[in-house]
Design a protein around this motif. Structure first.
Motif, PDB file in Angstrom:
ATOM      1  N   ALA A  91       0.853  -1.097   0.147  1.00  0.00           N
ATOM      2  CA  ALA A  91      -0.104   0.080   0.110  1.00  0.00           C
ATOM      3  C   ALA A  91       0.950   1.377  -0.078  1.00  0.00           C
ATOM      4  O   ALA A  91       0.576   2.315  -0.825  1.00  0.00           O
ATOM      5  N   VAL A  92       1.899   1.425   0.823  1.00  0.00           N
ATOM      6  CA  VAL A  92       2.884   2.347   0.925  1.00  0.00           C
ATOM      7  C   VAL A  92       3.443   2.592  -0.554  1.00  0.00           C
ATOM      8  O   VAL A  92       3.598   3.783  -0.910  1.00  0.00           O
ATOM      9  N   MET A  93       3.674   1.507  -1.069  1.00  0.00           N
ATOM     10  CA  MET A  93       4.704   1.687  -2.589  1.00  0.00           C
ATOM     11  C   MET A  93       3.662   2.800  -3.368  1.00  0.00           C
ATOM     12  O   MET A  93       4.165   3.183  -4.117  1.00  0.00           O
ATOM     13  N   HIS A  94       2.290   1.944  -3.433  1.00  0.00           N
ATOM     14  CA  HIS A  94       1.517   2.579  -4.390  1.00  0.00           C
ATOM     15  C   HIS A  94       1.038   3.786  -4.043  1.00  0.00           C
ATOM     16  O   HIS A  94       1.153   4.865  -4.966  1.00  0.00           O
ATOM     17  N   LEU A  95       0.835   4.341  -2.739  1.00  0.00           N
ATOM     18  CA  LEU A  95       0.639   5.676  -2.363  1.00  0.00           C
ATOM     19  C   LEU A  95       1.787   6.555  -2.918  1.00  0.00           C
ATOM     20  O   LEU A  95       1.595   7.739  -3.424  1.00  0.00           O
ATOM     21  N   LEU A  96       3.079   6.053  -2.492  1.00  0.00           N
ATOM     22  CA  LEU A  96       4.096   6.970  -3.040  1.00  0.00           C
ATOM     23  C   LEU A  96       4.374   7.196  -4.483  1.00  0.00           C
ATOM     24  O   LEU A  96       4.719   8.262  -4.863  1.00  0.00           O
ATOM     25  N   ALA A  97       3.830   5.875  -5.203  1.00  0.00           N
ATOM     26  CA  ALA A  97       3.947   5.982  -6.666  1.00  0.00           C
ATOM     27  C   ALA A  97       2.803   7.128  -7.264  1.00  0.00           C
ATOM     28  O   ALA A  97       3.037   7.730  -8.205  1.00  0.00           O
ATOM     29  N   ALA A 136       9.150  -5.370  -7.859  1.00  0.00           N
ATOM     30  CA  ALA A 136       9.138  -6.615  -8.623  1.00  0.00           C
ATOM     31  C   ALA A 136       7.976  -7.235  -8.962  1.00  0.00           C
ATOM     32  O   ALA A 136       7.579  -7.362 -10.308  1.00  0.00           O
ATOM     33  N   LEU A 137       7.010  -7.226  -8.036  1.00  0.00           N
ATOM     34  CA  LEU A 137       5.629  -7.858  -8.272  1.00  0.00           C
ATOM     35  C   LEU A 137       4.914  -6.918  -9.154  1.00  0.00           C
ATOM     36  O   LEU A 137       4.163  -7.149  -9.844  1.00  0.00           O
ATOM     37  N   ALA A 138       4.988  -5.655  -8.915  1.00  0.00           N
ATOM     38  CA  ALA A 138       4.205  -4.502  -9.509  1.00  0.00           C
ATOM     39  C   ALA A 138       4.828  -3.884 -10.908  1.00  0.00           C
ATOM     40  O   ALA A 138       4.293  -3.184 -11.417  1.00  0.00           O
ATOM     41  N   PHE A 147       2.107  -2.390 -12.982  1.00  0.00           N
ATOM     42  CA  PHE A 147       2.095  -1.057 -12.725  1.00  0.00           C
ATOM     43  C   PHE A 147       3.454  -0.002 -12.956  1.00  0.00           C
ATOM     44  O   PHE A 147       4.139   0.012 -12.290  1.00  0.00           O
ATOM     45  N   PRO A 148       3.474   0.317 -14.233  1.00  0.00           N
ATOM     46  CA  PRO A 148       4.575   0.752 -14.655  1.00  0.00           C
ATOM     47  C   PRO A 148       4.949   2.097 -14.127  1.00  0.00           C
ATOM     48  O   PRO A 148       6.405   2.222 -13.785  1.00  0.00           O
ATOM     49  N   GLN A 149       4.095   2.960 -13.390  1.00  0.00           N
ATOM     50  CA  GLN A 149       4.498   4.235 -12.668  1.00  0.00           C
ATOM     51  C   GLN A 149       5.335   3.902 -11.343  1.00  0.00           C
ATOM     52  O   GLN A 149       6.104   4.669 -11.108  1.00  0.00           O
ATOM     53  N   VAL A 150       5.116   2.657 -10.991  1.00  0.00           N
ATOM     54  CA  VAL A 150       6.025   2.270  -9.732  1.00  0.00           C
ATOM     55  C   VAL A 150       7.424   2.347 -10.238  1.00  0.00           C
ATOM     56  O   VAL A 150       8.196   2.901  -9.093  1.00  0.00           O
TER      57      VAL A 150
END
Length: 770
Positions: A158-164, A208-210, A214-217
């Motif tokens: 969740a943190v990864m996607h919020l920051l992305a 790695a999973l994203a 989710f290329p924006q990551v």
């Protein structure tokens, strides 16, 4: 298995007759389970849920859909057909629909045959990585350890996607949610015994999973890493400070084994120390936490916050939701017109729909068409007036909700009625200020890309009438030289008088032409493009100047960091530059008059004064130290011998803490086997204490840190240090202006005893002279 709302015969019949599900495997449930609502008011309707049965062999006689070990809801169908008003009345929605939701992770759980979502291949790799860092085997972990591992895996994703998506940790709104998630990850890491920073190790697995979906990551990978690392390191320091304070709180509990609610809340509010962590550490020491007192302190803080923050009027939102089906989108005319005729379609007073509003009433007005720009894209909403026959309404702000413009203001004169036709006039001065600063923001971003890094992306902005703020992604600060180049470049483009070209086109066409889009922003199929040819092309719905020359002048005020990987530039443009320069000139004039120098001589004069002040302070400190040391001989004669140990307790008036320590060390060196306790009142309402104990005193069970800390508590303070040397302070010197000679025997017996003595308290000090 499926469930339907108890009164929904249509859904029941469809499942039974069309799908072919046996009637005994269709359960009718009540409102708590099978009637969905967005909130107390607004759209709602019955729902039907689909469940997967993990244990069909258990039979159909005693089916309980609440049995999580057997049934898992995987799909939900909400028949959005009703609207509930403030009185609880249900009426049919004008536009009915079916809202469906299917759980990807739950389907993965079913297909992969695992007991929960966290053990699917969507999350479990992160759980395994966390277990590896904690040197644990997930299969052999305790239930509590498994919970912590699951929290870490889920929250890191969740943190990864919020920051992305451009969210940065803060203490408000989305940023606060992000910060809490990160802190919860760190806390659960500590519960697993992980003491060092570890989140980046789990993050790499999540990224790695994203990577494919989710290329924006990957595009924001460096920002994500930097932000998470900084937040984790900062919270680890917070935890260390909080733990130290918690230990002090428990030491001062005076045998009650209870941590007061206000102390627990101070740990939470000041140090970000979670209540659960306070309770955990307290339990290890057989302490309890006053949770009721904690909640009371938190509520008091919330009440204080209400006085300092703008309140969100949720009743207005509820009324808008109820009116949404009756109102058409507001026609915005502000790109072409500054004034137009508008009809009042709806009126809200104190959050409720009204037909009439009298003079002096705060109102929210909805018009059929308007020249007022509603706040969006960082640009402030317009100000202005609505006027008609004997009525005048001052508009202070305009907000937008699903293409419905809400004009917020106050009736200045007359009576405002629904259906009235009014003249809508924006404040041209405010609009021009917004246009100037919005176009300047576009030029600023273009200059940043040109001079600093083409990969820079906007992370947020504020376009006001008198200033602008631009947040952007950058792994480093912008140098002063670069800032000057950016400012010069923007002013060059202003002077070149580039005409604006505004066009609407398909989103894909705009991207192909090279238009810059704000990262994370959602756009429709058709977009508005603002192009200053050869300079800047952006997707933007805001208002802009027709030519860069209209901006006049651009001036950068500051460049700062607001989060790891996010920088902020604040600037002014147009007439606001003159106001900024006038303010600075007034300050310069005052300083030149006081220092009797020319403007260009100010830096040198101020630097000289600073150096002079620094030298004077050093000289003063050295003088105080020498004066204190000059008393050493006098103080040595005051030492009292008890057995083979000498004890010296004395006051050094207003000596500062550092000098006090120097004197104590010097005295101990000269006395040999001794205990030296010194105190002073360096300023009103402040106590400084120092204790220096020789090895002989320490061998009898006396520790300088514990000893001086106990005295400090009597003065409303605290402190401590090593067994041989410790400092402390307090705020109540009057509590030490006493003699405690009658307590001296305990300390004396301890020093005169060859065996260790019980740890002394403040009462054990033989005497203190203040």
């Amino acid at each position: 298995m499926v469930s339907v709302f108890r009164e929904d015969d249509d859904a029941f019949a469809l499942w039974r007759d069309q799908v072919g599900i046996p009637a005994h495997r269709i359960q009718r449930l009540g409102e708590d389970d099978n009637f969905w609502a967005a909130g107390p008011t607004g759209p709602c309707g019955p729902c039907s849920e689909i469940y997967y049965d993990f244990k069909p062999e258990a039979g159909d006689d005693t089916i309980d859909l609440e049995d999580d070990s057997r049934f898992l809801e995987i799909y939900n169908l909400v028949f959005m057909e009703l609207n509930r008003d403030a009185q609880g009345r249900l009426t049919p929605l004008a536009k009915q629909n079916i809202d469906t939701g299917m759980g990807l992770e739950r389907l993965a759980q079913v297909l992969q045959g695992v007991p929960n979502n966290y053990e699917t291949d969507l999350i479990f790799p992160m759980v395994e990585r966390a277990a590896e860092i904690a040197e644990l085997s997930y299969a052999q972990a305790t239930p509590e350890q498994k919970v912590s591992l699951k929290v870490i895996g889920d929250h890191i994703r969740a943190v990864m996607h919020l920051l992305a998506d451009g969210v940065v940790p803060s203490n408000v709104e989305r940023g606060y949610v992000l910060r809490r998630l990160i802190r919860r990850v760190v806390r659960h890491g500590r519960l697993l015994g992980i003491q060092e920073p570890f989140t980046l190790g789990v993050l790499e697995v999540a990224m790695a999973l994203a990577a494919d979906p989710f290329p924006q990551v990957q595009q924001r990978a460096e920002v994500i890493r930097a932000e998470l690392q900084q937040e984790e390191e900062q919270f680890l320091k917070t935890l260390e400070r909080g733990e130290r304070l918690l230990v002090e709180v428990m030491q001062s509990a005076q045998g009650q084994h209870l941590i007061r609610g206000e102390d627990a809340f101070k740990l939470f509010d000041t140090y970000g120390f979670p209540l659960e962590l306070t309770q955990e550490i307290a339990a290890e020491q057989n302490f309890q936490v006053d949770v009721v007192g904690f909640k009371q302190a938190m509520e008091q803080q919330r009440q204080r916050s209400k006085l300092a923050h703008t309140t969100v009027d949720v009743t207005v939102q509820g009324s808008l939701d109820r009116l949404a089906d009756q109102l058409q989108r507001t026609l915005f005319q502000g790109y072409q017109l500054h004034q137009s005729q508008s009809q009042v379609r709806a009126l809200l007073v104190e959050g409720e729909s009204a037909e009439v509003a009298e003079a002096g009433t705060a109102v929210q007005v909805i018009l059929d068409q308007t020249p007022f720009y509603a706040e969006s894209g960082g640009q402030s909403g317009d100000r202005g007036y609505l006027s008609g026959d004997q009525v005048l309404v001052r508009i202070e702000d305009v907000q937008k909700d699903n293409d419905i413009f809400v004009h917020i203001g106050r009736v200045e004169r007359g009576q405002l009625q629904v259906g009235a036709t009014l003249s809508s006039q924006i404040d041209l001065s405010c609009r021009r200020g917004a246009m100037v600063h919005h176009s300047a923001t576009h030029l600023l971003q273009a200059a940043l890309k040109l001079i600093v890094d083409d990969a820079i992306a906007q992370a947020g902005s504020l376009v006001s009438f008198d200033r602008l703020r631009f947040d952007f992604s950058s792994p480093r600060s912008v140098t002063p030289e670069e800032l000057q180049q950016i400012e010069d470049q923007v002013n060059t483009w202003i002077g070149e008088a580039h005409a604006a070209e505004v066009a609407e086109m398909a989103l894909e066409e705009a991207k192909q032409r090279g238009a810059v889009a704000m990262f994370g922003e959602k756009y429709g199929e058709r977009v508005r493009v603002i192009d200053f040819p050869g300079v800047s092309m952006e997707l933007c719905g805001g208002t802009h100047v027709h030519n860069t020359a209209e901006i006049g002048l651009f001036k950068i005020i500051s460049e700062t960091g607001v989060a790891a990987g996010i920088r902020r530039i604040e600037a002014v443009a147009g007439p606001a530059v003159l106001a900024y320069l006038n303010e600075r000139e007034a300050v310069v004039k005052e300083l030149t008059a006081q220092f009797k120098v020319k403007p260009h001589e100010l830096p040198e004069r101020i630097q000289a004064l600073q150096q002079e002040l620094k030298s004077t302070q050093k000289a003063l400190e050295e003088t105080k130290r020498q004066l204190a040391l000059a008393r050493v001989a006098e103080l040595l004669s005051q030492a009292e011998s008890i057995g083979d140990v000498q004890i010296l307790v004395a006051s050094l008036a207003d000596t500062d803490a550092e000098s006090l320590k120097t004197v104590a060390q010097t005295l101990l060196q000269k006395l040999g086997a001794a205990a030296v306790v010194l105190g002073s009142v360096p300023e009103e309402g402040k106590v400084s204490l120092v204790a220096a104990f020789s090895a002989e005193v320490q061998q009898r069970g006396f520790k300088a840190g514990s000893f001086v800390g106990g005295i400090a508590k009597l003065t409303g303070g605290g402190g401590g240090g090593r067994p041989n040397l410790a400092q402390a302070g307090g705020r109540q010197p009057e509590n030490l202006r006493k003699r405690w000679r009658r307590h001296g025997n305990n300390f004396a017996r301890g020093c005169n005893n060859s065996h260790s003595a019980p740890p002394p308290t403040a009462a054990a000090i033989p005497f203190i002279l203040f």
